[in-house]
Enzyme design. Structure first.
Site, PDB file in Angstrom:
ATOM      1  N   HIS A   1      58.263  26.686  41.721  1.00  0.00           N
ATOM      2  CA  HIS A   1      59.035  27.245  42.829  1.00  0.00           C
ATOM      3  C   HIS A   1      60.214  26.334  43.165  1.00  0.00           C
ATOM      4  O   HIS A   1      60.066  25.127  43.334  1.00  0.00           O
ATOM      5  CB  HIS A   1      58.147  27.427  44.064  1.00  0.00           C
ATOM      6  CG  HIS A   1      57.259  28.630  43.979  1.00  0.00           C
ATOM      7  ND1 HIS A   1      56.612  29.162  45.067  1.00  0.00           N
ATOM      8  CD2 HIS A   1      56.923  29.412  42.923  1.00  0.00           C
ATOM      9  CE1 HIS A   1      55.912  30.222  44.688  1.00  0.00           C
ATOM     10  NE2 HIS A   1      56.082  30.379  43.386  1.00  0.00           N
TER      11      HIS A   1
ATOM     12  N   TYR B   1      56.479  30.915  55.209  1.00  0.00           N
ATOM     13  CA  TYR B   1      55.891  30.358  56.426  1.00  0.00           C
ATOM     14  C   TYR B   1      56.492  31.121  57.598  1.00  0.00           C
ATOM     15  O   TYR B   1      57.721  31.167  57.740  1.00  0.00           O
ATOM     16  CB  TYR B   1      56.225  28.876  56.576  1.00  0.00           C
ATOM     17  CG  TYR B   1      55.573  27.964  55.558  1.00  0.00           C
ATOM     18  CD1 TYR B   1      54.407  27.270  55.871  1.00  0.00           C
ATOM     19  CD2 TYR B   1      56.134  27.772  54.296  1.00  0.00           C
ATOM     20  CE1 TYR B   1      53.813  26.415  54.950  1.00  0.00           C
ATOM     21  CE2 TYR B   1      55.545  26.926  53.369  1.00  0.00           C
ATOM     22  CZ  TYR B   1      54.385  26.256  53.700  1.00  0.00           C
ATOM     23  OH  TYR B   1      53.798  25.417  52.782  1.00  0.00           O
TER      24      TYR B   1
ATOM     25  N   PRO C   1      47.091  21.627  56.884  1.00  0.00           N
ATOM     26  CA  PRO C   1      47.567  22.209  55.624  1.00  0.00           C
ATOM     27  C   PRO C   1      49.029  22.627  55.646  1.00  0.00           C
ATOM     28  O   PRO C   1      49.606  22.901  54.591  1.00  0.00           O
ATOM     29  CB  PRO C   1      46.654  23.429  55.436  1.00  0.00           C
ATOM     30  CG  PRO C   1      46.154  23.752  56.810  1.00  0.00           C
ATOM     31  CD  PRO C   1      46.057  22.453  57.532  1.00  0.00           C
TER      32      PRO C   1
ATOM     33  N   LYS D   1      50.250  18.858  52.041  1.00  0.00           N
ATOM     34  CA  LYS D   1      50.269  17.428  51.741  1.00  0.00           C
ATOM     35  C   LYS D   1      48.883  16.832  51.456  1.00  0.00           C
ATOM     36  O   LYS D   1      48.793  15.655  51.082  1.00  0.00           O
ATOM     37  CB  LYS D   1      50.906  16.657  52.902  1.00  0.00           C
ATOM     38  CG  LYS D   1      52.380  16.948  53.074  1.00  0.00           C
ATOM     39  CD  LYS D   1      53.161  16.487  51.879  1.00  0.00           C
ATOM     40  CE  LYS D   1      54.479  17.217  51.762  1.00  0.00           C
ATOM     41  NZ  LYS D   1      54.925  17.396  50.390  1.00  0.00           N
TER      42      LYS D   1
ATOM     43  N   TYR E   1      59.069  18.109  51.339  1.00  0.00           N
ATOM     44  CA  TYR E   1      58.239  19.190  50.814  1.00  0.00           C
ATOM     45  C   TYR E   1      57.941  18.988  49.327  1.00  0.00           C
ATOM     46  O   TYR E   1      56.797  19.188  48.881  1.00  0.00           O
ATOM     47  CB  TYR E   1      58.909  20.544  51.031  1.00  0.00           C
ATOM     48  CG  TYR E   1      57.976  21.726  50.882  1.00  0.00           C
ATOM     49  CD1 TYR E   1      57.196  22.161  51.946  1.00  0.00           C
ATOM     50  CD2 TYR E   1      57.862  22.398  49.668  1.00  0.00           C
ATOM     51  CE1 TYR E   1      56.326  23.238  51.814  1.00  0.00           C
ATOM     52  CE2 TYR E   1      57.005  23.478  49.517  1.00  0.00           C
ATOM     53  CZ  TYR E   1      56.235  23.892  50.597  1.00  0.00           C
ATOM     54  OH  TYR E   1      55.369  24.949  50.453  1.00  0.00           O
TER      55      TYR E   1
END
Length: 393
Positions: free
Chosen positions: A75, A204, A296, A300, A388
């Site tokens: 991704h 998200y 979550p 990480k 990220y």
């Protein structure tokens, strides 16, 4: 009591312990892995699915990346849905080309097991009553029971990769160990379904009804989450109720294309931040959930464990190959420095996207302002992307 000898005894046969064992074995460093559960139980755990680029590189170095590269989903970005719109963080464009790999933790563990089997690695399952001993001496050892018999492993070092409830952290004296914890007032209800993902990249979603996440394991296996009160139970949520609530929290264009189906796994996970210091006591080194847990949000957990393994792996290489113990001596400080940054990022994302029960109108406006700033600033987007995809080891 049977007695064996190894260089590194690893308590915990999850992905962290197996990865370290595989990496060390390839360098000629002997290990034994002790796991309390059966292999089938370990492979039945449904966990993380987003791997940082550093984790991907470790799997390559371990010789375990072939299936991940063939079946995983690379991704280059991630979506944040908020205030009626969908904004995208260009991970690769904002983080010098770095990406993430979507590949389930179960599959990572399966690949590591296969590699350990192929090399004849020693992984002992159903090891009961595991206990490390003489941690401050130069001759530590581990005892355990299996099939009613007692066993002892003499070693140079012990790795505690046995999770939050394991024996390793509890073996550090209370007057030495410091623990930091933050408990969040909600959980995530997660559903795994054999359906096509709702989006080509993760979504998200911040919504007035609560947080939601559209994730995936493959093009035919999807993982979805919604924020729920801690008082909720899995039995309170039928599949139909879950899909209805999920759709209500997603942008219209995502909700309309959402493919629903029977859940093949459903669970509620509480959210908390936890760090134990130090991560070394004598010849015992903690790694992964034994030392730290993150919410979550931001993916990480497994990735922070991987950074611990990176530092341990290179520390052992220097120790055994070059006679240099500086990496092992500085392990706790170096690992914790990165762990706390991962904790900060997960805390930030959790606060940015969730609806807290005691939020005021001012708090809600500040959330919106934070999101507006994020997508108005290239520097802010670069910061999120850098975190990220994974900070450098």
């Amino acid at each position: 009591m049977s007695q064996t000898t190894t260089q590194v005894a690893i308590i915990g046969g999850g992905p962290s312990g197996l990865l370290l064992s595989q990496l060390l074995h390839r360098q000629g460093i002997d290990t034994v892995v002790l796991e309390r559960q059966t292999r089938d139980y370990v492979l039945g755990r449904i966990r993380a699915g987003v791997l940082e680029h550093g984790f991907v590189e470790l799997m390559r170095e371990a010789g375990c990346a072939a299936r991940m590269e063939a079946e995983g989903e690379e991704h280059h970005g991630v979506y944040l849905a908020h205030q009626g719109r969908m904004d995208r963080i260009d991970l690769a464009g904002s983080a010098d080309g770095a990406t993430v790999m979507v590949y389930g933790q179960t599959e990572v563990t399966r690949d590591l097991y296969a590699a350990r089997d192929a090399m004849g690695g020693s992984v002992i399952h159903q090891a009961d009553k595991v206990q490390p001993h003489d941690l401050k001496s130069q001759t530590p050892y581990v005892t355990y029971e299996k099939d009613g018999a007692e066993h002892r492993i003499d070693c140079d070092f012990i790795i505690g990769a046995d999770g939050f409830h394991g024996v390793s952290r509890k073996s550090i004296p209370a007057d030495v160990l410091r623990e930091y914890e933050k408990v969040y007032p909600f959980g995530w209800l997660g559903v795994l379904s054999e359906t096509k993902p709702a989006s080509p990249e993760l979504v998200y979603a911040r919504h007035e009804r609560g947080f939601a996440l559209c994730s995936m394991r493959s093009q035919v296996l999807s993982r979805y989450y919604i924020q729920v009160p801690l008082t909720d139970k899995v039995e309170d949520w039928s599949d139909e109720a879950f899909w209805t609530e999920l759709k209500a929290r997603l942008p219209k264009e995502v909700a309309e294309g959402l493919q629903t189906g029977a859940s093949i796994e459903k669970s509620i996970a509480p959210l908390r931040s936890f760090v134990a210091e130090p991560m070394r006591y004598g010849q015992l080194f903690l790694a992964g959930d034994a030392a730290h847990i993150v919410p979550p949000t931001g993916a990480k957990g497994l990735n922070s464990a991987a950074s611990d393994i990176y530092y341990l792996y290179h520390g052992f290489l220097d120790h055994y190959k070059n006679g240099d113990s500086a990496g092992l001596e500085g392990y706790s400080e170096k690992a914790l420095a990165r762990v706390w940054k991962a904790e900060r990022f997960s805390w930030w994302m959790t606060n940015l996207l969730h609806r807290f029960p005691d939020m005021s109108e001012a708090d809600l406006r500040l959330q919106c302002a934070d999101l507006d700033y994020l997508f108005s600033s290239e520097a802010a987007q670069a910061s999120m992307a850098e975190n990220y995809v994974g900070l450098p080891y």
